[in-house]
Scaffold this motif. Structure first.
Motif, PDB file in Angstrom:
ATOM      1  N   GLY A 398       0.780  -1.242   0.000  1.00 15.70           N
ATOM      2  CA  GLY A 398       0.000   0.000   0.000  1.00 15.70           C
ATOM      3  C   GLY A 398       0.801   1.275   0.000  1.00 15.70           C
ATOM      4  N   PHE A 399       2.080   1.258  -0.402  1.00 20.04           N
ATOM      5  CA  PHE A 399       2.900   2.474  -0.424  1.00 20.04           C
ATOM      6  C   PHE A 399       3.164   2.915  -1.860  1.00 20.04           C
ATOM      7  CE2 PHE A 399       4.299   0.249   3.528  1.00 20.04           C
ATOM      8  CZ  PHE A 399       3.812   1.169   4.425  1.00 20.04           C
ATOM      9  N   THR A 400       3.411   4.207  -2.008  1.00 18.93           N
ATOM     10  CA  THR A 400       3.804   4.753  -3.306  1.00 18.93           C
ATOM     11  C   THR A 400       5.324   4.898  -3.348  1.00 18.93           C
ATOM     12  OG1 THR A 400       3.471   6.991  -2.444  1.00 18.93           O
ATOM     13  CG2 THR A 400       1.650   5.981  -3.661  1.00 18.93           C
ATOM     14  N   ARG A 418      12.939   2.296 -16.502  1.00 20.33           N
ATOM     15  CA  ARG A 418      11.683   2.744 -17.097  1.00 20.33           C
ATOM     16  C   ARG A 418      10.808   1.548 -17.474  1.00 20.33           C
ATOM     17  NH1 ARG A 418      13.629   5.861 -20.873  1.00 20.33           N
ATOM     18  NH2 ARG A 418      13.610   7.738 -19.593  1.00 20.33           N
ATOM     19  N   THR A 419      11.431   0.463 -17.945  1.00 20.96           N
ATOM     20  CA  THR A 419      10.684  -0.760 -18.268  1.00 20.96           C
ATOM     21  C   THR A 419      10.044  -1.345 -17.015  1.00 20.96           C
ATOM     22  OG1 THR A 419      12.192  -1.233 -20.092  1.00 20.96           O
ATOM     23  CG2 THR A 419      10.875  -3.067 -19.258  1.00 20.96           C
ATOM     24  N   VAL A 439       4.052   3.985  -9.023  1.00 23.21           N
ATOM     25  CA  VAL A 439       5.501   4.022  -9.205  1.00 23.21           C
ATOM     26  C   VAL A 439       5.827   5.084 -10.243  1.00 23.21           C
ATOM     27  CG1 VAL A 439       7.578   2.736  -9.853  1.00 23.21           C
ATOM     28  CG2 VAL A 439       5.708   1.552  -8.717  1.00 23.21           C
ATOM     29  N   GLN A 440       6.775   5.959  -9.918  1.00 22.89           N
ATOM     30  CA  GLN A 440       7.255   6.948 -10.871  1.00 22.89           C
ATOM     31  C   GLN A 440       8.777   6.885 -10.926  1.00 22.89           C
ATOM     32  OE1 GLN A 440       5.733  10.945 -10.810  1.00 22.89           O
ATOM     33  NE2 GLN A 440       3.722  10.293 -10.050  1.00 22.89           N
ATOM     34  N   LEU A 441       9.315   7.334 -12.042  1.00 29.86           N
ATOM     35  CA  LEU A 441      10.763   7.318 -12.232  1.00 29.86           C
ATOM     36  C   LEU A 441      11.262   8.754 -12.326  1.00 29.86           C
ATOM     37  CD1 LEU A 441      13.392   5.709 -12.874  1.00 29.86           C
ATOM     38  CD2 LEU A 441      12.796   5.934 -15.295  1.00 29.86           C
ATOM     39  N   ALA A 465       4.507  13.901  -1.952  1.00 26.87           N
ATOM     40  CA  ALA A 465       4.005  12.991  -0.908  1.00 26.87           C
ATOM     41  C   ALA A 465       4.188  11.524  -1.278  1.00 26.87           C
ATOM     42  CB  ALA A 465       2.537  13.289  -0.603  1.00 26.87           C
ATOM     43  N   PHE A 466       5.365  11.170  -1.807  1.00 24.12           N
ATOM     44  CA  PHE A 466       5.697   9.759  -2.002  1.00 24.12           C
ATOM     45  C   PHE A 466       6.141   9.163  -0.669  1.00 24.12           C
ATOM     46  CE2 PHE A 466       5.908  10.993  -6.451  1.00 24.12           C
ATOM     47  CZ  PHE A 466       5.453   9.851  -7.095  1.00 24.12           C
ATOM     48  N   ASP A 467       5.824   7.899  -0.507  1.00 20.84           N
ATOM     49  CA  ASP A 467       6.178   7.246   0.759  1.00 20.84           C
ATOM     50  C   ASP A 467       7.634   6.796   0.798  1.00 20.84           C
ATOM     51  OD1 ASP A 467       3.544   7.434   1.783  1.00 20.84           O
ATOM     52  OD2 ASP A 467       2.940   5.702   0.570  1.00 20.84           O
ATOM     53  N   VAL A 468       8.141   6.286  -0.329  1.00 18.90           N
ATOM     54  CA  VAL A 468       9.486   5.699  -0.351  1.00 18.90           C
ATOM     55  C   VAL A 468      10.227   6.195  -1.581  1.00 18.90           C
ATOM     56  CG1 VAL A 468      10.827   3.548  -0.309  1.00 18.90           C
ATOM     57  CG2 VAL A 468       8.561   3.610   0.737  1.00 18.90           C
ATOM     58  N   VAL A 469      11.525   6.460  -1.405  1.00 25.56           N
ATOM     59  CA  VAL A 469      12.426   6.766  -2.515  1.00 25.56           C
ATOM     60  C   VAL A 469      13.482   5.670  -2.575  1.00 25.56           C
ATOM     61  CG1 VAL A 469      14.094   8.387  -3.490  1.00 25.56           C
ATOM     62  CG2 VAL A 469      12.094   9.251  -2.267  1.00 25.56           C
TER      63      VAL A 469
END
Length: 590
Positions: A398-400, A418-419, A439-441, A465-469
């Protein structure tokens, strides 16, 4: 001269302590560091430990489960410390044993243990003996033993004094076997109602003189002549041998007795009696008892991919842990050593600190900041692939996730991430998450400064406000100084919450070199007094090694940090937590 001396049980109960005159600082910190870093991590092969400005020497008493620790300034050279700690151990354990028998454990702990007078006496004697010795002058050549040797004495000849000594030992062993066989045959004769034999000792072998006397083969047959036979055989009364050999059943029984009582090569009990000797009776283990077993264990660990230095240190630690320990009845040395080694390996693999990424992410979310994880390692170990697996695991919980493409060196690194981003978003469509991709890059192309890209990505994640990097870095060999400096800069500038080293389960001795140099580079190029080192390990290709899982031991032993995940396949689901007991079971399997 001494800062402190403390004696405590392995259960953590302090029995007695001493603090030197003028010492105001508490010694709790150094002793706790010794317990955490050495005793709990099975690194007791070396009896010296350094903590800040202090040198600590320790000794384990395995029979009474006690630890003796002395601390002094490391700039001092105290030659008497080793002998002094041995003397204190001998005196204290005698007092401890007597009071334990007289008062019992509960009363002993409730009362003060009076040992200060004995301790001061031993300390004074040790310091006086150290002063009395003074510097030792070098011997001249004429005073040395080499000057007394002749060329003839340096030449080894076959059948010299060493052989005579072994022969004397062999004759003594033959007398022991003769007596034991005599009593067994006496019992057999009693059971078969035959006349009891009288004991006879084997005659000493005499030098055979070969001459040309005799013309028949019977004259040349020496095998039946007592004293001149070609074997060191045991001599028995003829009536007993005749009585036994003419009965088929007794003849077989006699042959079994000879097999059971046959001495091992080099003397000592053999066969069944050797086995019983190893099983029955409580005895204190010595280094000589454990050495053959530990040698086999060391070779076994190396064959299972444990680094050679680590295997030796582990065996030395087990020897220190067991030396002086009293074995139970019907317990062999081999089983005792194997069980101790197995317990030590489990303790090494179990984390000494909590690594709960999900809980830490929730805590960072409550502080309105992203939780940052940096991946580092050598080339081709699977950093990007395992980063994608951890991304999938975080999404499932449940994290972004924002992936920072900080590998600006390898061709195709950004395209690979990216893939993975596209495939992860297809598994979790944005429509199911309020129209926002899970998920974003974050990427800035190639040839840019990795530390700057990571800093921008963390700032972007905080704003969005992303949860994890998850920070992907370029693979680099541990000997590449410029790239190691760049990695240390990235970590020092951005201060991630977790630094994960990604390593292969296939490596053996190479794992030690990789981890030592990665940690050293992070420490050398850090801008802080307390540099950030590796916090955990991701072990990849764990499904390709069968039972050769020694790399897990090597990596955790070197860093003291836990293995957070192991990669077990090619799909996103193939990510597991390490089961320490299962790994040790595979490692100890023959």
């Amino acid at each position: 001269m001494l800062d402190f001396f403390t004696i405590f049980s392995k259960g953590g109960i302090v029995l007695w302590c001493f603090q030197g005159a003028g010492v105001t600082e508490s010694f709790t910190g150094p002793v706790n560091a010794l317990i955490r870093s050495v005793i709990l991590q099975e690194r007791s092969g070396n009896n010296t430990f350094t903590h800040e400005a202090l040198s600590l020497k320790y000794k384990l008493d395995n029979e009474f489960e006690l630890v003796f620790v002395v601390g002094f300034q490391k700039i001092l050279t105290l030659t008497y410390v080793d002998k002094f700690i041995d003397d204190v151990q001998l005196h204290f354990r005698d007092r401890y044993k007597n009071e334990l028998e007289q008062k019992g454990a509960l009363k002993l702990l409730n009362n003060n243990f009076e040992f200060e007078d004995d301790f001061k006496t031993l300390l004074r004697d040790a310091e006086d003996s150290s002063k009395a010795r003074g510097p030792v002058s070098m011997r001249t050549f004429t005073e040395s033993q080499k000057s007394q040797k002749t060329v003839k004495s340096m030449i080894e000849t076959k059948g010299g004094d060493k052989g005579k000594e072994q022969g004397g030992k062999k004759n003594k062993n033959n007398e022991i076997w003769h007596d034991m066989l005599y009593w067994l045959i006496l019992i057999l004769c009693h059971l078969t109602h035959s006349k009891s034999p009288k004991p006879q000792k084997p005659k000493e072998k005499q030098m055979r003189v070969w001459d040309m006397a005799g013309s028949s083969t019977k004259d040349l047959d020496y095998s039946q002549r007592n004293g001149n036979g070609s074997h060191d055989s045991v001599v028995f009364p003829p009536n007993v041998l005749t009585h036994i050999c003419y009965s088929t059943v007794n003849k077989q029984l006699y042959s079994y007795i000879l097999i059971l009582l046959s001495p091992k090569k080099g003397g000592g009990f053999g066969g069944m009696f050797g086995m019983l000797k190893g099983l029955v009776g409580s005895k204190s283990l010595t280094q000589e008892d454990m050495e053959p077993v530990l040698d086999k264990m060391r070779d076994h660990l190396i064959a299972k991919n444990v680094a050679a230095d680590i295997a030796s240190q582990l065996c030395d630690s087990v020897a220190k842990k067991l030396e002086g320990k009293v074995m139970g009845t019907f317990t062999t040395v081999a089983s005792t050593v194997k069980q101790a080694l197995q317990d030590s390996l489990v303790q090494i693999l179990q984390p000494k600190r909590r690594v709960d990424i999900l809980r830490d992410v929730l805590e960072a979310r409550s502080q309105r900041r992203p939780f940052v994880i940096t991946f580092c390692g050598v080339n081709g170990v699977g950093k990007s692939t395992n980063l994608a697996k951890i991304s999938f695991w975080l999404i499932e919980n449940g994290f972004t996730v924002l992936i920072a493409a900080c590998d600006t060196f390898r061709a195709g690194a950004v395209e690979q991430l990216r893939t993975h981003q596209r495939r992860l978003n297809s598994l979790h469509p944005p429509e199911k998450h309020g129209g926002r991709p899970v998920v974003q890059l974050y990427e800035k192309g190639y040839g840019k400064d990795a530390a700057g890209i990571a800093m921008e990505a963390i700032a972007y994640a905080r704003n969005q406000a992303f949860d994890v990097v998850l920070v992907d870095t370029a693979g680099r060999m541990q000997d590449n100084a410029p790239l190691m400096t760049a990695l240390a800069k990235l970590i020092a500038v951005n201060m991630p919450d977790l630094v994960l080293f990604v390593g292969e389960a296939l490596v053996g001795n190479e794992a030690v070199d990789q981890l030592v140099k990665f940690n050293q580079a992070l420490a050398d190029h850090s801008m802080s007094d307390k540099p950030r080192l590796i916090d955990g390990i991701v072990l990849t290709k764990f499904d390709t090694i069968d039972d050769k899982v020694g790399a897990a031991i090597s990596m955790t032993y070197i860093t003291g940090q836990p293995i957070v995940f192991v990669g077990t396949g090619q799909t996103y689901n193939d990510l597991r937590s390490l089961n320490a007991r299962a790994v040790v079971s595979a490692l100890m399997k023959a």
